[in-house]
Motif scaffolding. Structure first.
Motif, PDB file in Angstrom:
ATOM      1  N   GLY A  18       0.791  -1.221   0.000  1.00 27.29           N
ATOM      2  CA  GLY A  18       0.000   0.000   0.000  1.00 27.29           C
ATOM      3  C   GLY A  18       0.822   1.269   0.000  1.00 27.29           C
ATOM      4  O   GLY A  18       0.434   2.271   0.614  1.00 27.29           O
ATOM      5  N   GLY A  19       1.962   1.258  -0.686  1.00 28.75           N
ATOM      6  CA  GLY A  19       2.823   2.432  -0.741  1.00 28.75           C
ATOM      7  C   GLY A  19       3.689   2.638   0.487  1.00 28.75           C
ATOM      8  O   GLY A  19       4.456   3.610   0.553  1.00 28.75           O
ATOM      9  N   GLU A  20       3.597   1.753   1.474  1.00 28.75           N
ATOM     10  CA  GLU A  20       4.423   1.818   2.679  1.00 28.75           C
ATOM     11  C   GLU A  20       5.343   0.599   2.717  1.00 28.75           C
ATOM     12  O   GLU A  20       5.194  -0.326   1.909  1.00 28.75           O
ATOM     13  CB  GLU A  20       3.537   1.849   3.933  1.00 28.75           C
ATOM     14  N   GLN A  21       6.287   0.580   3.668  1.00 27.87           N
ATOM     15  CA  GLN A  21       7.163  -0.568   3.765  1.00 27.87           C
ATOM     16  C   GLN A  21       7.637  -0.795   5.195  1.00 27.87           C
ATOM     17  O   GLN A  21       7.639   0.105   6.025  1.00 27.87           O
ATOM     18  CB  GLN A  21       8.376  -0.417   2.845  1.00 27.87           C
ATOM     19  N   ILE A  22       8.001  -2.038   5.471  1.00 27.43           N
ATOM     20  CA  ILE A  22       8.754  -2.393   6.662  1.00 27.43           C
ATOM     21  C   ILE A  22      10.067  -2.997   6.192  1.00 27.43           C
ATOM     22  O   ILE A  22      10.222  -3.336   5.007  1.00 27.43           O
ATOM     23  CB  ILE A  22       7.988  -3.371   7.567  1.00 27.43           C
ATOM     24  N   ARG A  23      11.012  -3.140   7.095  1.00 25.12           N
ATOM     25  CA  ARG A  23      12.340  -3.611   6.702  1.00 25.12           C
ATOM     26  C   ARG A  23      12.672  -4.911   7.436  1.00 25.12           C
ATOM     27  O   ARG A  23      12.514  -5.029   8.647  1.00 25.12           O
ATOM     28  CB  ARG A  23      13.380  -2.563   7.058  1.00 25.12           C
ATOM     29  N   LEU A  24      13.119  -5.913   6.663  1.00 23.78           N
ATOM     30  CA  LEU A  24      13.650  -7.147   7.223  1.00 23.78           C
ATOM     31  C   LEU A  24      15.168  -7.085   7.168  1.00 23.78           C
ATOM     32  O   LEU A  24      15.749  -6.757   6.129  1.00 23.78           O
ATOM     33  CB  LEU A  24      13.199  -8.357   6.414  1.00 23.78           C
ATOM     34  N   VAL A  25      15.809  -7.395   8.291  1.00 24.01           N
ATOM     35  CA  VAL A  25      17.259  -7.498   8.348  1.00 24.01           C
ATOM     36  C   VAL A  25      17.588  -8.927   8.764  1.00 24.01           C
ATOM     37  O   VAL A  25      17.035  -9.429   9.747  1.00 24.01           O
ATOM     38  CB  VAL A  25      17.865  -6.502   9.351  1.00 24.01           C
ATOM     39  N   GLY A  26      18.446  -9.599   8.012  1.00 23.91           N
ATOM     40  CA  GLY A  26      18.802 -10.979   8.330  1.00 23.91           C
ATOM     41  C   GLY A  26      20.304 -11.135   8.476  1.00 23.91           C
ATOM     42  O   GLY A  26      21.068 -10.639   7.644  1.00 23.91           O
ATOM     43  N   LEU A  27      20.718 -11.825   9.542  1.00 23.31           N
ATOM     44  CA  LEU A  27      22.144 -11.974   9.842  1.00 23.31           C
ATOM     45  C   LEU A  27      22.606 -13.411   9.683  1.00 23.31           C
ATOM     46  O   LEU A  27      21.837 -14.358   9.857  1.00 23.31           O
ATOM     47  CB  LEU A  27      22.430 -11.515  11.270  1.00 23.31           C
ATOM     48  N   ASP A  28      23.879 -13.557   9.391  1.00 24.74           N
ATOM     49  CA  ASP A  28      24.518 -14.871   9.419  1.00 24.74           C
ATOM     50  C   ASP A  28      24.689 -15.281  10.882  1.00 24.74           C
ATOM     51  O   ASP A  28      24.473 -14.487  11.802  1.00 24.74           O
ATOM     52  CB  ASP A  28      25.857 -14.805   8.684  1.00 24.74           C
ATOM     53  N   ASP A  29      25.105 -16.507  11.115  1.00 21.53           N
ATOM     54  CA  ASP A  29      25.118 -17.098  12.451  1.00 21.53           C
ATOM     55  C   ASP A  29      25.994 -16.338  13.451  1.00 21.53           C
ATOM     56  O   ASP A  29      27.171 -16.076  13.195  1.00 21.53           O
ATOM     57  CB  ASP A  29      25.603 -18.544  12.360  1.00 21.53           C
ATOM     58  N   ALA A  30      25.396 -16.016  14.602  1.00 24.08           N
ATOM     59  CA  ALA A  30      26.112 -15.304  15.666  1.00 24.08           C
ATOM     60  C   ALA A  30      26.713 -16.250  16.694  1.00 24.08           C
ATOM     61  O   ALA A  30      27.589 -15.849  17.462  1.00 24.08           O
ATOM     62  CB  ALA A  30      25.150 -14.349  16.378  1.00 24.08           C
ATOM     63  N   HIS A  31      26.269 -17.493  16.717  1.00 25.79           N
ATOM     64  CA  HIS A  31      26.632 -18.402  17.805  1.00 25.79           C
ATOM     65  C   HIS A  31      27.864 -19.253  17.500  1.00 25.79           C
ATOM     66  O   HIS A  31      28.887 -19.160  18.176  1.00 25.79           O
ATOM     67  CB  HIS A  31      25.433 -19.310  18.109  1.00 25.79           C
ATOM     68  N   TYR A  32      27.776 -20.066  16.488  1.00 21.08           N
ATOM     69  CA  TYR A  32      28.770 -21.096  16.202  1.00 21.08           C
ATOM     70  C   TYR A  32      29.881 -20.565  15.299  1.00 21.08           C
ATOM     71  O   TYR A  32      31.061 -20.805  15.529  1.00 21.08           O
ATOM     72  CB  TYR A  32      28.020 -22.248  15.537  1.00 21.08           C
ATOM     73  N   TYR A  33      29.478 -19.794  14.285  1.00 20.69           N
ATOM     74  CA  TYR A  33      30.452 -19.255  13.335  1.00 20.69           C
ATOM     75  C   TYR A  33      30.852 -17.822  13.665  1.00 20.69           C
ATOM     76  O   TYR A  33      31.868 -17.336  13.162  1.00 20.69           O
ATOM     77  CB  TYR A  33      29.898 -19.340  11.910  1.00 20.69           C
ATOM     78  N   GLU A  34      30.056 -17.131  14.464  1.00 20.55           N
ATOM     79  CA  GLU A  34      30.363 -15.778  14.945  1.00 20.55           C
ATOM     80  C   GLU A  34      30.658 -14.816  13.790  1.00 20.55           C
ATOM     81  O   GLU A  34      31.626 -14.064  13.812  1.00 20.55           O
ATOM     82  CB  GLU A  34      31.521 -15.820  15.937  1.00 20.55           C
ATOM     83  N   VAL A  35      29.779 -14.847  12.778  1.00 15.78           N
ATOM     84  CA  VAL A  35      29.956 -13.980  11.613  1.00 15.78           C
ATOM     85  C   VAL A  35      28.777 -13.029  11.417  1.00 15.78           C
ATOM     86  O   VAL A  35      28.659 -12.391  10.371  1.00 15.78           O
ATOM     87  CB  VAL A  35      30.187 -14.803  10.320  1.00 15.78           C
ATOM     88  N   ALA A  36      27.912 -12.932  12.426  1.00 12.30           N
ATOM     89  CA  ALA A  36      26.824 -11.954  12.345  1.00 12.30           C
ATOM     90  C   ALA A  36      27.404 -10.548  12.363  1.00 12.30           C
ATOM     91  O   ALA A  36      28.302 -10.247  13.148  1.00 12.30           O
ATOM     92  CB  ALA A  36      25.869 -12.141  13.518  1.00 12.30           C
TER      93      ALA A  36
END
Length: 328
Positions: free
Chosen positions: A194-212
């Protein structure tokens, strides 16, 4: 990893991110098979086989194995209302299907019950917060086959968005994207309506690989004007996310404990965070959050006092974003 996949990943990711993740993958696999890497590494339950073996022996001795395995297919569908400050009007009532920790290659019925249940649901967007496969090493062909089957029943106007978990290799990304999943690797995307937006942010793994890398993921995101939904595999970046103005933090990893005492009291949290954030809905400052109990199971395909989840988050508006933040 074939040369074509490596080239595509190099074109997409900073060299430091890709190099660090590939090194960690090699190191963790080596550690899993008892090969010393020369670098002191944290202890991870994922590489500790004694616990699931002991649990399996206990369940067999107590004749609870059959019930525990059946519990792993006892999905609970939850609908959770999430108030978002300054949510644009067209997103009032917006429904996000949240699946996490599928470990789909070892679901004992091949995933058929899950597929049937998901096919009956209504939602606008599906998010997957990592851990598609059961093991943390080895081949993942069956994972890709079953994920493709799941994608056949995921039906929503704004598509399917995923991130990687601690069980997932970076080279799985092209295969997941080929079946229609938009994978975010410290990246963001806009969802318009409807002419508006929300934003999705997605991160790589923070726990095991620690690359977030939340700073990279938030590049170009205006938290004063946009509602921000953050996808992270584990609840380990809560402090930083709240400080950066994230509105909703969606994660998994903990399985809610998976094997719990009566009343759902977890024995193990398996990450670095407050135990108050191990399961379900929580708040940290101005930020809403939800830690998914997991749709699959890890270590052993069983559940005790902690059913697997299929969650739908329903967004609702509350106040103005700037006014809410300033009143803190």
């Amino acid at each position: 990893m074939d040369a074509g996949t490596l080239t595509r990943l190099r074109e997409r990711l900073p060299e430091e991110h890709l190099g660090r993740r590939l090194r960690r993958q090699t190191e963790h696999v080596a550690m899993r098979f008892g090969v010393r890497s020369g670098r002191l590494m944290r202890f991870y339950w994922e590489n500790f086989d004694v616990l699931p073996k002991a649990l399996g022996a206990t369940l067999r001795m107590t004749r609870l194995m059959g019930r525990a395995r059946a519990n792993a297919l006892g999905y609970h569908v939850k609908e959770v209302d999430i108030p978002i400050r300054g949510l644009p009007d067209p997103f009032e009532g917006y429904r996000i299907l949240h699946l996490s920790d599928l470990h789909i290659d070892k679901i004992i019925d091949g995933g058929e019950r899950l597929f049937r249940m998901v096919a009956e649901l209504s939602y606008d967007l599906c998010v997957l917060t990592g851990d598609y496969r059961f093991d943390t090493y080895g081949v993942y062909d069956e994972t890709i086959v079953r994920m493709a089957r799941l994608m056949e029943v995921l039906d929503c106007s704004d598509g399917v968005v995923g991130i990687l978990g601690n069980h997932d290799f970076i080279e799985m990304v092209p295969g997941l994207e080929a079946m229609g999943i938009t994978m975010l690797l410290n990246e963001s995307m806009a969802i318009g309506r409807g002419g508006e937006q929300i934003r999705l942010v997605g991160l790589d793994d923070a726990h095991y690989y620690e690359v977030a890398d939340l700073a990279r993921g938030m590049t170009g995101v205006d938290v004063s004007a946009e509602a921000v939904v953050l996808l992270v595999h584990s609840p380990e970046l809560i402090e930083e996310a709240e400080a950066r103005g994230v509105d909703l933090y969606l994660c998994g990893h903990t399985h809610g404990g998976q094997v719990c005492l009566p009343g759902g009291i977890p024995l193990i949290g398996n990450a670095r965070f407050s135990r108050s954030q191990i399961s379900g809905r929580w708040r940290h400052g101005q930020m809403q959050g939800y830690t998914h109990n997991g749709t699959g199971a890890s270590g052993l395909a069983v559940r005790i006092n902690c059913p697997p989840e299929i969650v739908i988050h329903r967004l609702t508006a509350v106040g103005g974003k700037n006014r809410e933040m300033d009143s803190g």
